[in-house]
Enzyme design. Structure first.
Site, short mmCIF file in Angstrom:
data_model
loop_
_atom_site.label_atom_id
_atom_site.label_comp_id
_atom_site.label_asym_id
_atom_site.label_seq_id
_atom_site.Cartn_x
_atom_site.Cartn_y
_atom_site.Cartn_z
N GLU A 3 0.87 -1.18 0.00
CA GLU A 3 0.00 0.00 0.00
C GLU A 3 0.91 1.23 0.00
OE1 GLU A 3 -3.01 -0.54 -0.51
OE2 GLU A 3 -3.33 -2.57 0.26
N ASP B 99 3.90 -2.44 -7.66
CA ASP B 99 4.62 -3.06 -6.55
C ASP B 99 6.09 -3.24 -6.90
OD1 ASP B 99 2.28 -3.75 -4.75
OD2 ASP B 99 1.70 -4.85 -6.54
N TYR C 120 -8.64 -4.64 5.88
CA TYR C 120 -8.73 -4.48 4.43
C TYR C 120 -7.41 -4.89 3.78
CZ TYR C 120 -8.32 -1.92 0.00
OH TYR C 120 -8.08 -1.59 -1.31
N ASP D 26 -6.02 -8.56 1.20
CA ASP D 26 -5.38 -8.53 -0.12
C ASP D 26 -4.35 -9.63 -0.32
OD1 ASP D 26 -6.89 -6.50 -1.09
OD2 ASP D 26 -5.40 -4.92 -0.82
#
Length: 369
Positions: free
Chosen positions: A31, A86, A152, A156
Site C-alpha cells: 500500500e 509493486d 482491508y 489482499d
C-alpha cells in the site's frame, strides 16, 4: 476477522523473515501513496506464506534489508496481483526485484478467467467471496491505521493465497505455468536501472512535432526536468509541464522578458524556473542534432498492415484462448512493424519471443505486409 501480526520493529521483522525463508511461497502486496511525488511513498507491506499473515510497517521499521533480501531468494515464488506498481516500489525502496514472480492477474488471463481482472473480481470468481473495497482511498502514510484499514490490507494477501491453487491447477492442465513465470521475468527486467536522462525528451508528449533543432532544445530541457524531479522526488509535471517544454523548444526565448510573454508557461513556472530555463536553452548542442522522431503510424500502409496483423493475432487468440490484449497489444504490433520495416535490426520484438513465438511466428511470417 483475519488474524495477523503487525510488524513495527526490526527484531520482529528479523523473526518473521527467518520463518518466511522456510516457505516456498510468499504472497505480497503493498500500500502506498503517490500524489505529487516522483516515487510512490510506501505505507504498508502485506505478506502471507499460508501460516503467518503479517502487516509490515515501513514507517516504523528502520531496516527492511532482510526483507528485501528474502524476495531475491531463488527458491521463493513471490505471488502478487497486477504487480507493476509493486515492482516499482521494490526497486526504489529495496533496490531489488523478486527472483521468481507469479502475477495472478496474468495467470488468470492465461487460464481463462478474463483479461485485466481486478483482485476483488478474481476473488469473487474463484472463491465466491465478495470483498469490501471501502478503504482503497486510505492515506497509508498516516498513523495510526484503523482496524478496518488493517483488515482491508490483510484481505489482499489472504485470499490470494487461497485462490492460488486454482490458478496453478488450470495453468498446469494447459501447460502454461512457465508462461506466467516468463512474463514475471520480463516485467522485472530493467527495473533497477536509473532513469535515462538523455532519452527523457522522447517521453515528452508531442515531441514528434519538433524539428531536429527544436529537439536539441527539448533534450536539455527534458534532461534538466527529469533530474530535478528525481532529486526532489517530485512528479515531472509538477516541475514543468510537457506543453511548456514544447513551447520553450519551439520559441527558444533568449531573455526573461521573452519568456514571461509565453502563454505556455504558468506564472509559477516562470517565477520559479525562468532563469534556469533561459540558461538551459543556451546549452543546447546545435552541432549534434537529435534525429527527427519518425512516426511509424503516419507511414503509407501502416493502418492496413496493422489491421492485417491484428486480425491474424485475434484469430490465434481465439484459437488458443489467450486474451488478445496479452498476446499482442497495440504496442506489441507497433513494435513488430517497426522491426519488420526496419530491416529486422535491433531488439527482437516481444511477439517473436518466448511463449508468444510458438503461437504467432509462423502465421505472422506468412502475412504480406
Amino acid at each position: 476477522m483475519l488474524a495477523f501480526q503487525y510488524i513495527d520493529d526490526d527484531e520482529s521483522l528479523s523473526a518473521l523473515v527467518a520463518q518466511y525463508r522456510k516457505s516456498p511461497l510468499l504472497v505480497l502486496d503493498t500500500e502506498f501513496v503517490r500524489t505529487r511525488t516522483f516515487y510512490a511513498r510506501l505505507g504498508l507491506i502485506q505478506a502471507y506464506d499460508g501460516k503467518t499473515l503479517a502487516l509490515i510497517d515501513p514507517v516504523a521499521v528502520s531496516d527492511l534489508s532482510e526483507f528485501w533480501c528474502l524476495l531475491q531468494a531463488p527458491n521463493m515464488t513471490t505471488i502478487l496481483h497486477s504487480c507493476s506498481e509493486d515492482l516499482e516500489v521494490f526497486a526504489h525502496n529495496g533496490q531489488c526485484q523478486p527472483a521468481k514472480l507469479f502475477d495472478s492477474q496474468i495467470a488468470a488471463a492465461l487460464c481463462g478467467f478474463g483479461h485485466g481482472l481486478g483482485y476483488a473480481k478474481l476473488v469473487e470468481q474463484t472463491l465466491d467471496i465478495p470483498l469490501d473495497k471501502g478503504e482503497s482511498r486510505t492515506d497509508w502514510i498516516k498513523r495510526p491505521l484503523s482496524e478496518a484499514q488493517l483488515h482491508y490490507a490483510a484481505n489482499d494477501v489472504y485470499y490470494l493465497f487461497e485462490l492460488y491453487p486454482q490458478l496453478v491447477e488450470k495453468l498446469e492442465q494447459q501447460n502454461r505455468m512457465e508462461w506466467v513465470f516468463e512474463e514475471g521475468e520480463r516485467m522485472t527486467q530493467g527495473r533497477l536501472s536509473p532513469p535515462d536522462l538523455d532519452l527523457a525528451y522522447l517521453r515528452v508528449k508531442n515531441a514528434f512535432q519538433l524539428s531536429p533543432t527544436q529537439l536539441a532544445y527539448l533534450k536539455v530541457l527534458a534532461t534538466w526536468r527529469l533530474s530535478k524531479a528525481v532529486s526532489r522526488d517530485l512528479a515531472v509535471g509538477f516541475v514543468v509541464k510537457d506543453h511548456a517544454l514544447i513551447g520553450l523548444a519551439k520559441k527558444q526565448p533568449k531573455s526573461i522578458t521573452e519568456l514571461y510573454k509565453m502563454i505556455e508557461l504558468t506564472e509559477q513556472e516562470k517565477r520559479v524556473h525562468g532563469k534556469d530555463l533561459i540558461a538551459l536553452l543556451a546549452t543546447a548542442d546545435l552541432d549534434n542534432l537529435p534525429k527527427a522522431i519518425d512516426i511509424l503510424a503516419l507511414k503509407t500502409g501502416y493502418k492496413s498492415a496493422f489491421k492485417t496483423i491484428k486480425q491474424c493475432l485475434t484469430d490465434i487468440s481465439e484459437q488458443h484462448d489467450v486474451p488478445i490484449e496479452l498476446l499482442g497489444s497495440k504496442r506489441h504490433i507497433h513494435e513488430y512493424l517497426e522491426w519488420q520495416w526496419g530491416d529486422k535490426t535491433g531488439a527482437i520484438p516481444l511477439l517473436l519471443c518466448g511463449w508468444r513465438k510458438g503461437l504467432v511466428s509462423v502465421p505472422l511470417a506468412a502475412l504480406s505486409i
